[in-house]
Each structure stands twice: as structure tokens, then as C-alpha cells.
Design a protein around this motif. Structure first.
Motif, PDB file in Angstrom:
ATOM      1  N   ILE A  55     -26.518  77.562   0.068  1.00 45.15           N
ATOM      2  CA  ILE A  55     -27.301  76.545   0.205  1.00 45.15           C
ATOM      3  C   ILE A  55     -28.709  76.382  -0.228  1.00 45.15           C
ATOM      4  CG2 ILE A  55     -28.242  74.953   2.346  1.00 45.15           C
ATOM      5  CD1 ILE A  55     -25.989  76.313   4.199  1.00 45.15           C
ATOM      6  N   ILE A  56     -29.193  75.314  -0.776  1.00 44.90           N
ATOM      7  CA  ILE A  56     -30.517  75.374  -1.211  1.00 44.90           C
ATOM      8  C   ILE A  56     -31.294  74.654  -0.424  1.00 44.90           C
ATOM      9  CG2 ILE A  56     -31.757  74.787  -3.501  1.00 44.90           C
ATOM     10  CD1 ILE A  56     -29.356  74.537  -5.068  1.00 44.90           C
ATOM     11  N   GLU A  57     -32.622  74.999  -0.096  1.00 46.03           N
ATOM     12  CA  GLU A  57     -33.415  74.396   0.780  1.00 46.03           C
ATOM     13  C   GLU A  57     -34.664  74.324   0.116  1.00 46.03           C
ATOM     14  OE1 GLU A  57     -33.355  76.599   4.697  1.00 46.03           O
ATOM     15  OE2 GLU A  57     -31.605  75.731   5.093  1.00 46.03           O
ATOM     16  N   GLY A  58     -35.489  73.455   0.607  1.00 43.38           N
ATOM     17  CA  GLY A  58     -37.009  73.099   0.209  1.00 43.38           C
ATOM     18  C   GLY A  58     -37.055  72.560  -1.109  1.00 43.38           C
ATOM     19  N   ILE A  59     -35.955  71.625  -1.737  1.00 43.71           N
ATOM     20  CA  ILE A  59     -36.164  70.925  -2.957  1.00 43.71           C
ATOM     21  C   ILE A  59     -36.320  69.141  -2.242  1.00 43.71           C
ATOM     22  CG2 ILE A  59     -34.916  69.727  -4.751  1.00 43.71           C
ATOM     23  CD1 ILE A  59     -35.126  72.538  -5.311  1.00 43.71           C
ATOM     24  N   MET A  60     -37.596  68.888  -2.881  1.00 38.93           N
ATOM     25  CA  MET A  60     -37.971  67.625  -2.402  1.00 38.93           C
ATOM     26  C   MET A  60     -36.853  66.568  -3.215  1.00 38.93           C
ATOM     27  SD  MET A  60     -40.257  65.817  -0.694  1.00 38.93           S
ATOM     28  CE  MET A  60     -41.427  66.931  -0.330  1.00 38.93           C
ATOM     29  N   GLN A  61     -36.365  65.466  -2.399  1.00 36.34           N
ATOM     30  CA  GLN A  61     -35.344  64.570  -2.970  1.00 36.34           C
ATOM     31  C   GLN A  61     -36.443  63.494  -3.386  1.00 36.34           C
ATOM     32  OE1 GLN A  61     -32.018  65.159  -3.046  1.00 36.34           O
ATOM     33  NE2 GLN A  61     -32.613  67.145  -2.217  1.00 36.34           N
ATOM     34  N   GLU A  62     -35.768  62.408  -4.209  1.00 36.30           N
ATOM     35  CA  GLU A  62     -36.511  61.315  -4.462  1.00 36.30           C
ATOM     36  C   GLU A  62     -37.234  60.355  -3.536  1.00 36.30           C
ATOM     37  OE1 GLU A  62     -34.298  58.981  -7.467  1.00 36.30           O
ATOM     38  OE2 GLU A  62     -33.937  60.804  -8.825  1.00 36.30           O
ATOM     39  N   ASP A  63     -36.421  60.582  -2.221  1.00 35.49           N
ATOM     40  CA  ASP A  63     -36.857  59.598  -1.313  1.00 35.49           C
ATOM     41  C   ASP A  63     -37.834  60.388  -0.398  1.00 35.49           C
ATOM     42  OD1 ASP A  63     -35.181  61.333   0.285  1.00 35.49           O
ATOM     43  OD2 ASP A  63     -34.018  59.826   1.109  1.00 35.49           O
ATOM     44  N   GLY A  64     -38.340  61.624  -0.695  1.00 39.06           N
ATOM     45  CA  GLY A  64     -39.339  62.440  -0.006  1.00 39.06           C
ATOM     46  C   GLY A  64     -38.849  63.346   0.967  1.00 39.06           C
ATOM     47  N   THR A  65     -37.452  63.310   1.252  1.00 34.36           N
ATOM     48  CA  THR A  65     -37.015  64.022   2.270  1.00 34.36           C
ATOM     49  C   THR A  65     -36.782  65.500   1.789  1.00 34.36           C
ATOM     50  OG1 THR A  65     -34.708  63.379   1.681  1.00 34.36           O
ATOM     51  CG2 THR A  65     -35.916  62.201   3.515  1.00 34.36           C
ATOM     52  N   GLU A  66     -36.304  66.459   2.389  1.00 32.25           N
ATOM     53  CA  GLU A  66     -36.060  67.949   1.809  1.00 32.25           C
ATOM     54  C   GLU A  66     -34.601  68.373   2.402  1.00 32.25           C
ATOM     55  OE1 GLU A  66     -38.743  70.906   2.239  1.00 32.25           O
ATOM     56  OE2 GLU A  66     -40.440  69.734   1.523  1.00 32.25           O
ATOM     57  N   GLU A  67     -33.425  67.282   2.385  1.00 35.31           N
ATOM     58  CA  GLU A  67     -32.122  67.523   2.786  1.00 35.31           C
ATOM     59  C   GLU A  67     -31.752  68.838   2.098  1.00 35.31           C
ATOM     60  OE1 GLU A  67     -30.570  66.107   5.283  1.00 35.31           O
ATOM     61  OE2 GLU A  67     -32.428  64.881   5.707  1.00 35.31           O
ATOM     62  N   PRO A  68     -31.164  69.734   2.978  1.00 37.19           N
ATOM     63  CA  PRO A  68     -30.408  70.860   2.102  1.00 37.19           C
ATOM     64  C   PRO A  68     -29.261  70.436   1.048  1.00 37.19           C
ATOM     65  CG  PRO A  68     -30.382  71.465   4.422  1.00 37.19           C
ATOM     66  CD  PRO A  68     -30.751  69.730   4.173  1.00 37.19           C
ATOM     67  N   ILE A  69     -29.126  71.416  -0.177  1.00 34.77           N
ATOM     68  CA  ILE A  69     -28.201  70.681  -0.970  1.00 34.77           C
ATOM     69  C   ILE A  69     -27.066  71.931  -0.589  1.00 34.77           C
ATOM     70  CG2 ILE A  69     -27.724  70.769  -3.475  1.00 34.77           C
ATOM     71  CD1 ILE A  69     -30.703  70.276  -3.816  1.00 34.77           C
ATOM     72  N   MET A  70     -25.772  71.336  -0.320  1.00 29.77           N
ATOM     73  CA  MET A  70     -24.642  72.105  -0.122  1.00 29.77           C
ATOM     74  C   MET A  70     -23.795  72.161  -0.969  1.00 29.77           C
ATOM     75  SD  MET A  70     -24.762  71.228   4.084  1.00 29.77           S
ATOM     76  CE  MET A  70     -24.470  72.728   4.980  1.00 29.77           C
ATOM     77  N   GLY A  71     -22.723  72.794  -0.858  1.00 25.16           N
ATOM     78  CA  GLY A  71     -21.426  72.678  -1.912  1.00 25.16           C
ATOM     79  C   GLY A  71     -21.606  73.201  -3.131  1.00 25.16           C
ATOM     80  N   LYS A  72     -22.365  74.259  -3.231  1.00 26.08           N
ATOM     81  CA  LYS A  72     -22.574  74.918  -4.425  1.00 26.08           C
ATOM     82  C   LYS A  72     -22.242  76.595  -4.348  1.00 26.08           C
ATOM     83  CE  LYS A  72     -26.206  71.998  -6.600  1.00 26.08           C
ATOM     84  NZ  LYS A  72     -25.126  71.452  -7.763  1.00 26.08           N
ATOM     85  N   SER A  73     -22.017  77.068  -5.145  1.00 30.98           N
ATOM     86  CA  SER A  73     -21.693  78.470  -5.265  1.00 30.98           C
ATOM     87  C   SER A  73     -23.201  79.265  -5.539  1.00 30.98           C
ATOM     88  CB  SER A  73     -20.863  78.973  -6.251  1.00 30.98           C
ATOM     89  OG  SER A  73     -21.261  78.975  -7.681  1.00 30.98           O
ATOM     90  N   LEU A  74     -23.369  80.358  -5.133  1.00 31.39           N
ATOM     91  CA  LEU A  74     -24.520  81.132  -5.327  1.00 31.39           C
ATOM     92  C   LEU A  74     -24.996  81.000  -6.877  1.00 31.39           C
ATOM     93  CD1 LEU A  74     -26.888  82.759  -4.237  1.00 31.39           C
ATOM     94  CD2 LEU A  74     -25.397  84.892  -4.510  1.00 31.39           C
ATOM     95  N   GLY A  75     -23.881  81.322  -7.660  1.00 30.80           N
ATOM     96  CA  GLY A  75     -24.297  81.215  -9.067  1.00 30.80           C
ATOM     97  C   GLY A  75     -24.785  79.787  -9.411  1.00 30.80           C
ATOM     98  N   GLU A  76     -24.224  78.628  -9.018  1.00 33.37           N
ATOM     99  CA  GLU A  76     -24.770  77.221  -9.305  1.00 33.37           C
ATOM    100  C   GLU A  76     -26.166  76.981  -8.510  1.00 33.37           C
ATOM    101  OE1 GLU A  76     -20.480  74.841  -9.414  1.00 33.37           O
ATOM    102  OE2 GLU A  76     -21.269  75.567  -7.349  1.00 33.37           O
ATOM    103  N   ALA A  77     -26.154  77.497  -7.629  1.00 27.46           N
ATOM    104  CA  ALA A  77     -27.533  77.318  -6.787  1.00 27.46           C
ATOM    105  C   ALA A  77     -28.580  78.011  -7.582  1.00 27.46           C
ATOM    106  CB  ALA A  77     -27.326  77.926  -5.407  1.00 27.46           C
TER     107      ALA A  77
END
Length: 86
Positions: free
Chosen positions: A18-40
């Protein structure tokens, strides 16, 4: 990170992350899920650009990588991560 730490992270590149701390275009910081560690690691190192400095990757039971940890693993294993089917 030591070379052994980077090697251990690379060996776990297929597990879910899970990737956390990335600001989305709308200003939120929703976690990015569904990736492997390598992809993250690739995402944080290559695609996240300016908003990635506050990113961290959570994986496994207690694993966590900061932005600089991702860059460190990427420096050693970036080419192999791109070639590995994730």
C-alpha cells in the motif's frame, strides 16, 4: 538502508503493498492499493514525481519503506523491477 536490506526488500517484491502519503489531484491523500511491493517502489521512484517525498510503502506484517528507502532499492534494482512480472 544496507545492501542486505535492499536485497531483502527486492526478494519480497511480489507481495502486496500500500502506498501512503501521495497527494492526489483533488488534494486528498487516499492510499494507493492493488500494487505489489515492486510496483509500489517503481511508482514512488518513477511516477510520483514531486509529491512522492512524503510517500511511504507499507508491506507484509510490519514492513515499511520511506521515499528515500524506495529510491535506494530503485538504484540497485530498478531495471530488474521493471522486468519482473508483478
Amino acid at each position: 538502508m544496507t545492501p542486505e536490506d535492499r536485497r531483502a526488500v527486492f526478494s519480497h517484491r511480489q507481495i502486496a503493498a500500500i502506498i501512503e502519503g501521495i497527494m492526489q489531484e483533488d488534494g486528498t491523500e487516499e492510499p494507493i492499493m492493488g500494487k505489489s511491493l515492486g510496483e509500489a517502489i517503481l511508482f514512488v521512484s518513477e511516477e510520483a514525481a514531486t509529491s512522492a517525498s512524503s510517500a511511504h510503502v507499507i508491506y507484509g506484517d510490519n514492513g515499511s519503506l520511506s521515499y528515500t528507502d524506495c529510491l535506494s532499492v530503485y538504484r540497485d534494482y530498478g531495471a530488474a523491477l521493471r522486468q519482473t512480472p508483478n
